[in-house]
Design a protein around this motif. Structure first.
Motif, PDB file in Angstrom:
ATOM      1  N   GLU A 194     -19.220  23.042  14.224  1.00  0.00           N
ATOM      2  CA  GLU A 194     -20.222  22.495  15.143  1.00  0.00           C
ATOM      3  C   GLU A 194     -20.237  23.333  16.415  1.00  0.00           C
ATOM      4  OE1 GLU A 194     -19.939  17.795  14.389  1.00  0.00           O
ATOM      5  OE2 GLU A 194     -18.019  18.767  14.819  1.00  0.00           O
ATOM      6  N   MET A 195     -21.419  23.551  16.933  1.00  0.00           N
ATOM      7  CA  MET A 195     -21.582  24.325  18.165  1.00  0.00           C
ATOM      8  C   MET A 195     -21.102  23.502  19.363  1.00  0.00           C
ATOM      9  SD  MET A 195     -22.729  27.291  17.324  1.00  0.00           S
ATOM     10  CE  MET A 195     -23.212  27.883  18.943  1.00  0.00           C
ATOM     11  N   GLY A 196     -20.904  24.195  20.487  1.00  0.00           N
ATOM     12  CA  GLY A 196     -20.448  23.564  21.713  1.00  0.00           C
ATOM     13  C   GLY A 196     -21.306  22.388  22.133  1.00  0.00           C
ATOM     14  N   TYR A 197     -20.654  21.340  22.562  1.00  0.00           N
ATOM     15  CA  TYR A 197     -21.252  20.065  22.970  1.00  0.00           C
ATOM     16  C   TYR A 197     -21.889  19.311  21.815  1.00  0.00           C
ATOM     17  CZ  TYR A 197     -20.579  22.056  27.596  1.00  0.00           C
ATOM     18  OH  TYR A 197     -20.038  22.639  28.706  1.00  0.00           O
ATOM     19  N   LYS A 198     -21.675  19.780  20.585  1.00  0.00           N
ATOM     20  CA  LYS A 198     -22.184  19.089  19.400  1.00  0.00           C
ATOM     21  C   LYS A 198     -21.052  18.846  18.403  1.00  0.00           C
ATOM     22  CE  LYS A 198     -26.780  20.962  19.957  1.00  0.00           C
ATOM     23  NZ  LYS A 198     -27.848  21.792  19.411  1.00  0.00           N
ATOM     24  N   GLU A 199     -19.822  18.809  18.888  1.00  0.00           N
ATOM     25  CA  GLU A 199     -18.651  18.656  18.015  1.00  0.00           C
ATOM     26  C   GLU A 199     -18.423  17.174  17.675  1.00  0.00           C
ATOM     27  OE1 GLU A 199     -18.538  19.912  21.118  1.00  0.00           O
ATOM     28  OE2 GLU A 199     -17.615  21.879  21.153  1.00  0.00           O
ATOM     29  N   TYR A 200     -19.458  16.493  17.218  1.00  0.00           N
ATOM     30  CA  TYR A 200     -19.389  15.049  16.970  1.00  0.00           C
ATOM     31  C   TYR A 200     -18.449  14.706  15.820  1.00  0.00           C
ATOM     32  CZ  TYR A 200     -23.535  15.263  19.887  1.00  0.00           C
ATOM     33  OH  TYR A 200     -24.403  15.519  20.910  1.00  0.00           O
ATOM     34  N   ARG A 201     -18.609  15.373  14.695  1.00  0.00           N
ATOM     35  CA  ARG A 201     -17.766  15.096  13.523  1.00  0.00           C
ATOM     36  C   ARG A 201     -16.311  15.445  13.812  1.00  0.00           C
ATOM     37  NH1 ARG A 201     -15.525  17.322   9.049  1.00  0.00           N
ATOM     38  NH2 ARG A 201     -15.800  16.230   7.060  1.00  0.00           N
ATOM     39  N   THR A 202     -16.103  16.604  14.435  1.00  0.00           N
ATOM     40  CA  THR A 202     -14.744  17.031  14.756  1.00  0.00           C
ATOM     41  C   THR A 202     -14.090  16.059  15.728  1.00  0.00           C
ATOM     42  OG1 THR A 202     -15.424  19.336  14.431  1.00  0.00           O
ATOM     43  CG2 THR A 202     -13.346  18.958  15.591  1.00  0.00           C
ATOM     44  N   SER A 203     -14.808  15.673  16.764  1.00  0.00           N
ATOM     45  CA  SER A 203     -14.282  14.739  17.754  1.00  0.00           C
ATOM     46  C   SER A 203     -13.943  13.391  17.119  1.00  0.00           C
ATOM     47  CB  SER A 203     -15.309  14.561  18.880  1.00  0.00           C
ATOM     48  OG  SER A 203     -14.791  13.776  19.914  1.00  0.00           O
ATOM     49  N   ASP A 204     -14.800  12.922  16.215  1.00  0.00           N
ATOM     50  CA  ASP A 204     -14.526  11.660  15.513  1.00  0.00           C
ATOM     51  C   ASP A 204     -13.249  11.766  14.680  1.00  0.00           C
ATOM     52  OD1 ASP A 204     -16.838  10.474  16.548  1.00  0.00           O
ATOM     53  OD2 ASP A 204     -17.994  10.722  14.692  1.00  0.00           O
ATOM     54  N   LEU A 205     -13.102  12.868  13.961  1.00  0.00           N
ATOM     55  CA  LEU A 205     -11.906  13.090  13.133  1.00  0.00           C
ATOM     56  C   LEU A 205     -10.643  13.082  13.981  1.00  0.00           C
ATOM     57  CD1 LEU A 205     -10.561  14.073  10.406  1.00  0.00           C
ATOM     58  CD2 LEU A 205     -10.951  16.380  11.267  1.00  0.00           C
ATOM     59  N   VAL A 206     -10.668  13.817  15.087  1.00  0.00           N
ATOM     60  CA  VAL A 206      -9.503  13.904  15.965  1.00  0.00           C
ATOM     61  C   VAL A 206      -9.184  12.539  16.568  1.00  0.00           C
ATOM     62  CG1 VAL A 206      -8.614  14.898  18.116  1.00  0.00           C
ATOM     63  CG2 VAL A 206      -9.823  16.358  16.476  1.00  0.00           C
ATOM     64  N   ALA A 207     -10.184  11.862  17.105  1.00  0.00           N
ATOM     65  CA  ALA A 207      -9.967  10.566  17.756  1.00  0.00           C
ATOM     66  C   ALA A 207      -9.394   9.541  16.785  1.00  0.00           C
ATOM     67  CB  ALA A 207     -11.277  10.051  18.346  1.00  0.00           C
ATOM     68  N   GLU A 208      -9.908   9.519  15.579  1.00  0.00           N
ATOM     69  CA  GLU A 208      -9.418   8.563  14.573  1.00  0.00           C
ATOM     70  C   GLU A 208      -7.941   8.797  14.272  1.00  0.00           C
ATOM     71  OE1 GLU A 208     -10.097   7.891   9.840  1.00  0.00           O
ATOM     72  OE2 GLU A 208     -11.902   8.156  11.064  1.00  0.00           O
ATOM     73  N   GLN A 209      -7.555  10.052  14.083  1.00  0.00           N
ATOM     74  CA  GLN A 209      -6.161  10.350  13.762  1.00  0.00           C
ATOM     75  C   GLN A 209      -5.241  10.075  14.949  1.00  0.00           C
ATOM     76  OE1 GLN A 209      -4.620  11.231  10.749  1.00  0.00           O
ATOM     77  NE2 GLN A 209      -6.593  10.395  10.165  1.00  0.00           N
ATOM     78  N   LEU A 210      -5.639  10.502  16.145  1.00  0.00           N
ATOM     79  CA  LEU A 210      -4.796  10.257  17.317  1.00  0.00           C
ATOM     80  C   LEU A 210      -4.560   8.766  17.515  1.00  0.00           C
ATOM     81  CD1 LEU A 210      -6.165  12.806  19.962  1.00  0.00           C
ATOM     82  CD2 LEU A 210      -4.132  13.029  18.528  1.00  0.00           C
ATOM     83  N   SER A 211      -5.601   7.980  17.380  1.00  0.00           N
ATOM     84  CA  SER A 211      -5.453   6.521  17.519  1.00  0.00           C
ATOM     85  C   SER A 211      -4.483   5.971  16.483  1.00  0.00           C
ATOM     86  CB  SER A 211      -6.814   5.833  17.387  1.00  0.00           C
ATOM     87  OG  SER A 211      -7.639   6.161  18.475  1.00  0.00           O
ATOM     88  N   ALA A 212      -4.585   6.452  15.256  1.00  0.00           N
ATOM     89  CA  ALA A 212      -3.694   5.991  14.184  1.00  0.00           C
ATOM     90  C   ALA A 212      -2.237   6.337  14.480  1.00  0.00           C
ATOM     91  CB  ALA A 212      -4.123   6.599  12.850  1.00  0.00           C
ATOM     92  N   TRP A 213      -1.997   7.425  15.216  1.00  0.00           N
ATOM     93  CA  TRP A 213      -0.633   7.844  15.542  1.00  0.00           C
ATOM     94  C   TRP A 213      -0.126   7.231  16.840  1.00  0.00           C
ATOM     95  CZ3 TRP A 213      -2.687  13.345  14.500  1.00  0.00           C
ATOM     96  CH2 TRP A 213      -2.708  13.585  13.120  1.00  0.00           C
TER      97      TRP A 213
END
Length: 185
Positions: A29-48
């Protein structure tokens, strides 16, 4: 033996994070459009067990974990954006987004910081605060500045980052005090 044991623990999870990196690589995803990546990261961090603050710099986020009673705080930063390049590698996990590719290693940076996040949350005892900073738009037009302006680094004593370098052999870390690889050319 101590360091060997720590490296063995990280190696045990290597395939998991290789798969994460390849998933991110396949869906750049291009800059400021990293929606999928941000969702993936946030979900995992919360789980940990990290407290996640989203929307910094648009799609950026910070995962924070506190242990012990220490008052010091460090940050570790990774970038998440890709480049406007058509991928012609033929890899099984090549970009499925036409005209966008992780050609600068940010997929690896994100996956490495996620691996560190899991390891720290589950294995590392410390006294203080760790802030994991996932930055959008490193390539252009400057997601770091926006995240800083939006207080992503408030209370952080020091920030660390890394960059992959295909000219450095696997298993080797090259370290330099001060600025390095600070260029957009």
């Amino acid at each position: 033996a101590f360091l060997h044991d720590k490296l063995q623990a990280l190696q045990a999870e290597a395939e998991t994070f290789i798969a994460v990196r390849r998933d991110i690589h396949r869906h750049p995803e291009m800059g400021y459009k990293e929606y999928r990546t941000s969702d993936l990261v946030a979900e995992q961090l919360s789980a940990w067990g990290y407290q996640v603050t989203r929307g910094l710099g648009g799609t950026g986020l910070v995962g924070q974990i506190k242990k012990g009673s220490g008052h010091r705080a460090i940050g570790i930063r990774a970038d998440m954006d890709a480049l406007p390049i058509d991928e012609a590698t033929g890899l099984s996990y090549a970009s499925c987004n036409v005209g966008i590719m992780h050609a600068c290693g940010h997929d690896g940076h994100t996956a490495m910081l996620m691996a560190a996040a899991q390891y720290v949350a589950q294995e590392v005892e410390f006294s203080g605060t760790l802030n994991l900073i996932f930055q959008p738009a490193e390539e252009h037009p400057g997601g770091a500045k926006i995240m800083i302006d939006e207080h992503a680094l408030d209370g952080v004593d020091q920030v660390f980052a890394l960059h992959v370098d295909p000219s450095t052999p696997a298993g080797v870390l090259a370290v330099r005090k001060g600025t390095v690889m600070a260029s957009a050319d």
